[in-house]
Design an enzyme around this catalytic site. Structure first.
Site, short mmCIF file in Angstrom:
data_model
loop_
_atom_site.label_atom_id
_atom_site.label_comp_id
_atom_site.label_asym_id
_atom_site.label_seq_id
_atom_site.Cartn_x
_atom_site.Cartn_y
_atom_site.Cartn_z
N LEU A 1 -27.72 14.40 -4.15
CA LEU A 1 -27.64 14.47 -5.61
C LEU A 1 -28.53 13.43 -6.28
O LEU A 1 -28.69 13.46 -7.51
CB LEU A 1 -26.19 14.27 -6.07
CG LEU A 1 -25.20 15.37 -5.67
CD1 LEU A 1 -23.78 14.94 -5.97
CD2 LEU A 1 -25.52 16.67 -6.39
N GLY A 2 -29.08 12.53 -5.51
CA GLY A 2 -29.96 11.52 -6.08
C GLY A 2 -29.21 10.58 -7.00
O GLY A 2 -28.03 10.26 -6.80
N GLY A 3 -29.88 10.13 -8.05
CA GLY A 3 -29.26 9.21 -8.99
C GLY A 3 -28.02 9.79 -9.65
O GLY A 3 -27.06 9.07 -9.94
N TRP B 1 0.82 -1.21 0.00
CA TRP B 1 0.00 0.00 0.00
C TRP B 1 0.86 1.26 0.00
O TRP B 1 0.64 2.17 0.80
CB TRP B 1 -0.98 0.01 1.18
CG TRP B 1 -1.81 -1.23 1.29
CD1 TRP B 1 -1.80 -2.15 2.29
CD2 TRP B 1 -2.76 -1.70 0.32
NE1 TRP B 1 -2.69 -3.16 2.03
CE2 TRP B 1 -3.30 -2.92 0.83
CE3 TRP B 1 -3.22 -1.22 -0.91
CZ2 TRP B 1 -4.26 -3.65 0.14
CZ3 TRP B 1 -4.17 -1.95 -1.59
CH2 TRP B 1 -4.68 -3.15 -1.07
N ILE B 2 1.82 1.30 -0.90
CA ILE B 2 2.80 2.39 -0.92
C ILE B 2 2.42 3.43 -1.97
O ILE B 2 2.53 3.18 -3.18
CB ILE B 2 4.22 1.84 -1.18
CG1 ILE B 2 4.54 0.71 -0.20
CG2 ILE B 2 5.23 2.97 -1.10
CD1 ILE B 2 4.43 1.08 1.26
N CYS C 1 7.67 10.74 11.29
CA CYS C 1 7.23 11.06 9.93
C CYS C 1 5.71 11.00 9.82
O CYS C 1 5.08 11.86 9.19
CB CYS C 1 7.85 10.09 8.93
SG CYS C 1 9.65 10.09 8.89
N GLU D 1 -2.35 6.16 7.45
CA GLU D 1 -1.72 6.97 8.51
C GLU D 1 -2.43 6.79 9.85
O GLU D 1 -2.59 7.72 10.63
CB GLU D 1 -1.70 8.46 8.13
CG GLU D 1 -1.25 8.77 6.73
CD GLU D 1 0.20 8.43 6.48
OE1 GLU D 1 0.90 8.11 7.44
OE2 GLU D 1 0.61 8.47 5.32
N GLY D 2 -2.88 5.57 10.10
CA GLY D 2 -3.60 5.26 11.33
C GLY D 2 -5.09 5.21 11.09
O GLY D 2 -5.70 6.21 10.71
N ARG E 1 -32.25 21.84 -8.74
CA ARG E 1 -33.10 20.65 -8.87
C ARG E 1 -34.52 20.96 -8.41
O ARG E 1 -34.73 21.31 -7.23
CB ARG E 1 -32.50 19.52 -8.03
CG ARG E 1 -33.32 18.24 -8.01
CD ARG E 1 -33.36 17.57 -9.36
NE ARG E 1 -33.84 16.20 -9.24
CZ ARG E 1 -34.27 15.48 -10.26
NH1 ARG E 1 -34.27 16.01 -11.48
NH2 ARG E 1 -34.66 14.23 -10.08
#
Length: 387
Positions: free
Chosen positions: A342-344, A166-167, A242, A367-368, A272
């Protein structure tokens, strides 16, 4: 006079002239260069590498480092605002800058030798050298002390075996800051692209951070000279230091994502028309929008105070954990709620909410995780570790 929808408490007035100028410059870059292309980049699973020279030219790489190290010498609040405005565009772009600045340039600055700083930092600030940070391993990112990657001395060199997972930036990187167990405890090393035995595999099939490069790193007897070891890093304190830097920026970034979602939902709800009137005229929509604005305001003030503490030199890692936990949770909830408004239409990447919601699934994890930060605060309150 109407209050700005995304700054109800006039947080902008609490910024210095320099801080406002930084925010405006990055906001302009996001509006003009990021937003027109980022939806397509997400759809295509493509990192917009063409923007890196412009990001570097704006001084956003290592922005908080001293100018003699290639940085811009900006304060912590300015760096936070950079993260906020970049993540208003996309979490993937902010992740790129966070990794380059906080996880790669920072450890070279903080733990490296003068020769290492001179060799790498100016080119990294200019975007000519890209870095990645190798700490997480496949068997468990929340327990870095349990890392399996190992480095052993062999004459004047080190030989590294293991893997990292996961870098961010892995496939782009010219240099990797890699943490490994040694007979002397955990140490940090700079591995250069092309070193024999060092290979990178891009992680595919992502539904989050699609406009970002995520990779696995593999080390098969990689020989690293002693000159590439970070001499000032000993034990977990090195990589955790870090991570505190990176988490600080992440505490600001999701505020930008939430602002982008709220702005989109406000515009859509005014246009809308449902049952003969705008969606924005309904009580249910107004209550949702008002609650989003409340949570964004609290997160803005939390991030700003965090930055002031950092600039004062009094910041504690537990405070970063609280801000990262709160602001990531705030943003992901708002992104999901805006998607619903926003609906569909909200399920397509022609709108930003679904993209931000998917990206924030990663941001709230890396990061945790949220649980890790909750337990950090629990330990601070009780004096008892539940890890």
């Amino acid at each position: 006079m109407a209050l700005p929808a995304t700054d109800l408490f006039d947080v902008r007035s609490l910024l210095s002239d320099e801080e406002r100028a930084v925010q405006e410059a990055v906001a302009r870059f996001t509006d003009e260069r990021v937003l027109p292309i980022i939806g397509d980049c997400f759809d295509q699973g493509r990192f917009p590498a063409e923007l890196v020279p412009e990001i570097a030219a704006l001084g956003l790489l290592g922005a908080s480092l001293p100018e003699d190290c290639g940085g811009a010498g900006l304060n912590a609040v300015s760096y936070g605002l950079i993260c906020q405005e970049l993540e208003r565009g996309d979490s993937g772009l902010r992740s790129f800058v966070s990794v380059q600045s906080s996880l790669c340039m920072y450890p070279i600055f903080a733990y490296g030798s003068p020769e290492q700083r001179k060799r790498w930092l100016p080119d990294m600030a200019a975007g000519r050298v890209i870095g990645c940070f190798g700490l997480t391993e496949a068997h468990g990112g929340s327990d870095p002390a349990n890392m399996k990657t190992h480095a052993r001395r062999d004459g004047g060199d080190w030989v590294i075996d293991g893997a990292k997972m996961w870098i961010t930036n892995g496939g782009l990187a010219d240099i990797a800051i890699v943490w490994a167990q040694t007979g002397e405890g955990i140490r940090g090393f700079m591995l250069e692209k092309g070193m024999p035995g060092f290979s990178v595999q891009e992680i595919k099939h992502k539904m989050s951070l699609r406009a970002s490069v995520t990779s696995a790193l593999f080390f098969d007897g990689v020989r690293v000279p002693e000159a590439n070891r970070l001499p000032g890093a000993a034990g977990l304190k090195g990589p955790l230091g870090c991570l505190t830097q990176a988490r600080y920026g992440i505490s600001w970034g999701p505020v930008g994502a939430a602002i982008a979602c709220l702005e989109e939902a406000l515009g859509y709800s005014r246009e809308r028309i449902l049952f003969g009137r705008p969606l924005a005229a309904t009580q249910s929509a107004q209550i949702k929008l008002a609650d989003m604005a409340r949570r964004i305001t609290l997160a803005q003030l939390l991030a700003l105070q965090l930055g002031r503490l950092k600039d004062a030199g009094t910041l504690q890692p537990q405070q970063v954990s609280l801000a990262k936990w709160n602001n990531c949770r705030m943003a992901i909830d708002i992104a999901r709620e805006c998607r619903e408004l926003l609906g569909g239409a909200g399920i397509t990447t022609e709108h930003a909410a679904i993209r931000h919601a998917l990206n924030l699934e990663s941001v709230i994890t890396y990061e945790g995780t949220e649980t890790v930060h909750q337990l950090v605060i629990g330990r601070e309150l009780t004096g008892i570790s539940a890890f």
